[in-house]
Design an enzyme around this catalytic site. Structure first.
Site, PDB file in Angstrom:
ATOM      1  N   THR A  97     -17.653  69.078   0.391  1.00  0.00           N
ATOM      2  CA  THR A  97     -17.245  67.668   0.510  1.00  0.00           C
ATOM      3  C   THR A  97     -16.097  67.594   1.512  1.00  0.00           C
ATOM      4  O   THR A  97     -15.156  68.400   1.428  1.00  0.00           O
ATOM      5  CB  THR A  97     -16.799  67.049  -0.840  1.00  0.00           C
ATOM      6  OG1 THR A  97     -16.086  65.836  -0.570  1.00  0.00           O
ATOM      7  CG2 THR A  97     -15.903  67.963  -1.653  1.00  0.00           C
ATOM      8  N   ASP A 107     -13.808  65.624   1.633  1.00  0.00           N
ATOM      9  CA  ASP A 107     -12.543  65.219   0.996  1.00  0.00           C
ATOM     10  C   ASP A 107     -11.714  66.410   0.514  1.00  0.00           C
ATOM     11  O   ASP A 107     -10.510  66.271   0.306  1.00  0.00           O
ATOM     12  CB  ASP A 107     -12.823  64.307  -0.210  1.00  0.00           C
ATOM     13  CG  ASP A 107     -13.317  62.942   0.217  1.00  0.00           C
ATOM     14  OD1 ASP A 107     -13.051  62.558   1.370  1.00  0.00           O
ATOM     15  OD2 ASP A 107     -13.969  62.262  -0.591  1.00  0.00           O
ATOM     16  N   ARG A 111     -27.945  59.768  -3.655  1.00  0.00           N
ATOM     17  CA  ARG A 111     -27.247  59.596  -4.929  1.00  0.00           C
ATOM     18  C   ARG A 111     -28.325  59.144  -5.917  1.00  0.00           C
ATOM     19  O   ARG A 111     -29.200  58.367  -5.550  1.00  0.00           O
ATOM     20  CB  ARG A 111     -26.149  58.547  -4.804  1.00  0.00           C
ATOM     21  CG  ARG A 111     -25.363  58.726  -3.498  1.00  0.00           C
ATOM     22  CD  ARG A 111     -23.881  58.824  -3.643  1.00  0.00           C
ATOM     23  NE  ARG A 111     -23.275  58.853  -2.324  1.00  0.00           N
ATOM     24  CZ  ARG A 111     -22.235  59.591  -1.986  1.00  0.00           C
ATOM     25  NH1 ARG A 111     -21.663  60.401  -2.852  1.00  0.00           N
ATOM     26  NH2 ARG A 111     -21.729  59.545  -0.774  1.00  0.00           N
ATOM     27  N   ASP A 129     -17.736  67.077  -6.536  1.00  0.00           N
ATOM     28  CA  ASP A 129     -17.406  66.997  -7.958  1.00  0.00           C
ATOM     29  C   ASP A 129     -18.493  66.278  -8.785  1.00  0.00           C
ATOM     30  O   ASP A 129     -18.900  66.765  -9.846  1.00  0.00           O
ATOM     31  CB  ASP A 129     -16.065  66.246  -8.057  1.00  0.00           C
ATOM     32  CG  ASP A 129     -15.617  66.062  -9.469  1.00  0.00           C
ATOM     33  OD1 ASP A 129     -15.002  66.994  -9.996  1.00  0.00           O
ATOM     34  OD2 ASP A 129     -15.890  64.990 -10.051  1.00  0.00           O
ATOM     35  N   GLY A 145     -22.228  63.232  -0.761  1.00  0.00           N
ATOM     36  CA  GLY A 145     -22.011  63.005   0.671  1.00  0.00           C
ATOM     37  C   GLY A 145     -22.354  64.251   1.478  1.00  0.00           C
ATOM     38  O   GLY A 145     -22.055  65.362   1.040  1.00  0.00           O
ATOM     39  N   ASP A 194     -11.498  67.701  -2.371  1.00  0.00           N
ATOM     40  CA  ASP A 194     -10.779  67.236  -3.560  1.00  0.00           C
ATOM     41  C   ASP A 194     -11.246  67.924  -4.844  1.00  0.00           C
ATOM     42  O   ASP A 194     -10.996  67.424  -5.933  1.00  0.00           O
ATOM     43  CB  ASP A 194     -10.933  65.710  -3.696  1.00  0.00           C
ATOM     44  CG  ASP A 194     -12.389  65.281  -3.779  1.00  0.00           C
ATOM     45  OD1 ASP A 194     -13.286  66.136  -3.604  1.00  0.00           O
ATOM     46  OD2 ASP A 194     -12.646  64.088  -4.018  1.00  0.00           O
ATOM     47  N   ARG A 224     -11.063  58.344  -0.232  1.00  0.00           N
ATOM     48  CA  ARG A 224     -10.887  57.213  -1.150  1.00  0.00           C
ATOM     49  C   ARG A 224      -9.861  57.542  -2.232  1.00  0.00           C
ATOM     50  O   ARG A 224      -9.028  56.743  -2.578  1.00  0.00           O
ATOM     51  CB  ARG A 224     -12.226  56.839  -1.808  1.00  0.00           C
ATOM     52  CG  ARG A 224     -12.871  55.638  -1.138  1.00  0.00           C
ATOM     53  CD  ARG A 224     -14.212  55.408  -1.707  1.00  0.00           C
ATOM     54  NE  ARG A 224     -14.972  56.672  -1.677  1.00  0.00           N
ATOM     55  CZ  ARG A 224     -16.271  56.778  -1.737  1.00  0.00           C
ATOM     56  NH1 ARG A 224     -16.999  55.727  -1.843  1.00  0.00           N
ATOM     57  NH2 ARG A 224     -16.875  57.948  -1.686  1.00  0.00           N
TER      58      ARG A 224
HETATM   59  P1  ATP Z   1     -18.814  63.555  -2.416  1.00  0.00           P
HETATM   60  O1  ATP Z   1     -17.489  64.115  -2.876  1.00  0.00           O
HETATM   61  O2  ATP Z   1     -19.141  63.915  -1.027  1.00  0.00           O
HETATM   62  O3  ATP Z   1     -18.991  62.099  -2.732  1.00  0.00           O
HETATM   63  P2  ATP Z   1     -20.247  64.174  -4.829  1.00  0.00           P
HETATM   64  O4  ATP Z   1     -21.108  65.315  -5.240  1.00  0.00           O
HETATM   65  O5  ATP Z   1     -19.001  63.959  -5.645  1.00  0.00           O
HETATM   66  O6  ATP Z   1     -19.942  64.329  -3.291  1.00  0.00           O
HETATM   67  P3  ATP Z   1     -21.448  61.784  -6.001  1.00  0.00           P
HETATM   68  O7  ATP Z   1     -22.124  60.647  -5.331  1.00  0.00           O
HETATM   69  O8  ATP Z   1     -20.267  61.511  -6.851  1.00  0.00           O
HETATM   70  O9  ATP Z   1     -21.127  62.838  -4.846  1.00  0.00           O
HETATM   71  O10 ATP Z   1     -22.519  62.524  -6.932  1.00  0.00           O
HETATM   72  C1  ATP Z   1     -23.796  62.885  -6.459  1.00  0.00           C
HETATM   73  C2  ATP Z   1     -24.791  62.741  -7.589  1.00  0.00           C
HETATM   74  O11 ATP Z   1     -24.384  63.543  -8.705  1.00  0.00           O
HETATM   75  C3  ATP Z   1     -24.890  61.324  -8.175  1.00  0.00           C
HETATM   76  O12 ATP Z   1     -25.790  60.511  -7.450  1.00  0.00           O
HETATM   77  C4  ATP Z   1     -25.397  61.590  -9.579  1.00  0.00           C
HETATM   78  O13 ATP Z   1     -26.800  61.802  -9.593  1.00  0.00           O
HETATM   79  C5  ATP Z   1     -24.695  62.887  -9.934  1.00  0.00           C
HETATM   80  N1  ATP Z   1     -23.448  62.595 -10.668  1.00  0.00           N
HETATM   81  C6  ATP Z   1     -22.317  62.072 -10.158  1.00  0.00           C
HETATM   82  N2  ATP Z   1     -21.374  61.897 -11.102  1.00  0.00           N
HETATM   83  C7  ATP Z   1     -21.920  62.325 -12.254  1.00  0.00           C
HETATM   84  C8  ATP Z   1     -21.452  62.400 -13.604  1.00  0.00           C
HETATM   85  N3  ATP Z   1     -20.218  62.013 -13.948  1.00  0.00           N
HETATM   86  N4  ATP Z   1     -22.294  62.882 -14.530  1.00  0.00           N
HETATM   87  C9  ATP Z   1     -23.536  63.292 -14.193  1.00  0.00           C
HETATM   88  N5  ATP Z   1     -24.037  63.253 -12.935  1.00  0.00           N
HETATM   89  C10 ATP Z   1     -23.250  62.764 -11.983  1.00  0.00           C
END
Ligand code: ATP
Length: 322
Positions: free
Chosen positions: A129, A131, A76, A107, A15, A133, A175
């Protein structure tokens, strides 16, 4: 002997969060100052797989410190979660002679970065992020800006709530995390905060609202999206209290806007720490802020625990609402 870092990649993933651009700017300029070339990959891991990048210069990151969102865009990528996707990304980085990668995100993005590091790529994360979190850092980029956006919006809602003597239910993002709801609730003087992981009783809340309404022109409930739907909370309370209840889902507005001073300052400090960490030969960790100090936290530590909500703040918000 430690490998000399000559070229790095940088991307934003997950995000978007305000302050990402300030972090890109600082990382690029500090890296160039350290005689390191920087490739900016577009759309997070998707751009890494597609080898979609641009060489970033001091000039190309000019005029972005105050902009929300991310000039490198974000996406993503499911493909990146596969071995094939990771291999493509790793090979592209190798072909471009990238010595290390800076991942700005949450994360999930850091889990992706950790997977890439298992293929031999040096990685460092900058937490971003709204959040807030991520375990191991007191703050993530975008959280303070989102908080300030919510405060601004809720102060407008309070104007109309008290003018019309209404009960307002405001839904904020989160969430799985109640950080935004608790802290915005406390900062906005809301009467109740509903967050994921802490049970609430709408019948009890409604009866309290009924009994305490005398002398109150407005009642405000802050709801994290993961705890309940504002619309449903509003209609339940309306039935029980027999008073006008309105709801407002703040939605994506919370993400946008120019970063606050706090987000700009930590973006600059995170970026410097991340580049210095990479230069020192470090990998598989994120930069963090803990008790006002900029630190580095290993990804294994980051993923070992969930960030726990400060229950005393939650309780305190309700004490102040009495
Ligand atoms: P936000 O907290 O704003 O959602 P985020 O970095 O947690 O940010 P995600 O959509 O969960 O956002 O992850 C971004 C990208 O990281 C995903 O599209 C995927 O390519 C990769 N990713 C997410 N989770 C995993 C995982 N468990 N293992 C490997 N790659 C991951």
């Amino acid at each position: 002997m430690r490998k000399q870092i000559r070229k790095i990649g940088i991307l934003t993933s997950g995000g978007d969060a305000s302050g990402m651009n300030a972090a890109i700017r600082a990382a690029v300029r500090y890296a160039i100052y350290k005689k390191i070339e920087v490739y900016g990959y577009y759309e997070g891991f998707k751009g890494l797989i597609a080898n979609n990048y641009k060489v970033l210069t001091n000039n190309s990151v000019g005029g972005i410190i105050d902009r929300g969102g991310t000039v490198l865009f974000t996406a993503r990528s499911e493909e990146f979660k596969t071995k094939e996707g990771l291999l493509k990304a790793k090979n592209n980085l190798k072909e471009n002679s990238i010595d290390a990668l800076v991942v700005i995100g949450g994360d999930g993005s850091f889990r992706g970065a950790r997977d890439l590091s298992e293929f031999g790529v040096n990685v460092v994360g900058i937490p971003a992020t709204i959040d807030n979190d991520i375990y191991g850092t007191d703050l993530s980029l975008g959280f303070d800006t989102a908080l300030n956006v919510i405060i601004d919006l809720v102060s407008k809602i309070r104007d109309t709530a008290s003018s019309h003597e209404r009960i307002f239910v405001v839904e904020v993002m989160g969430r799985n995390s109640g950080e935004l709801a608790i802290k915005s609730g406390l900062a906005c003087g809301s009467d109740y905060v509903l967050i994921p992981g802490i049970k609430f009783d709408l019948a009890k809340i409604s009866s309290e609202i009924k009994n305490h309404r005398i002398g109150k022109r407005h009642t405000l409930l802050m709801v994290a999206e993961g705890a309940a739907k504002a619309e449903e909370v509003a209609s339940s309370i309306k039935l029980l209290v027999d008073h006008e209840v309105r709801f407002s889902v703040l939605g994506h507005i919370q993400r946008g806007g120019s970063p606050t001073a706090v987000d700009r300052l930590i973006a600059a400090q995170f970026a410097k720490k991340a580049i210095d960490f990479i230069i020192s030969g470090g990998t598989n960790a994120m930069v963090a802020i803990q008790k006002n100090k900029i630190e580095v936290v290993d990804f294994n530590e980051v993923f070992s625990k969930n960030k726990i909500i400060d229950k005393s703040l939650y309780d305190y918000a309700h004490i102040l609402a009495l």
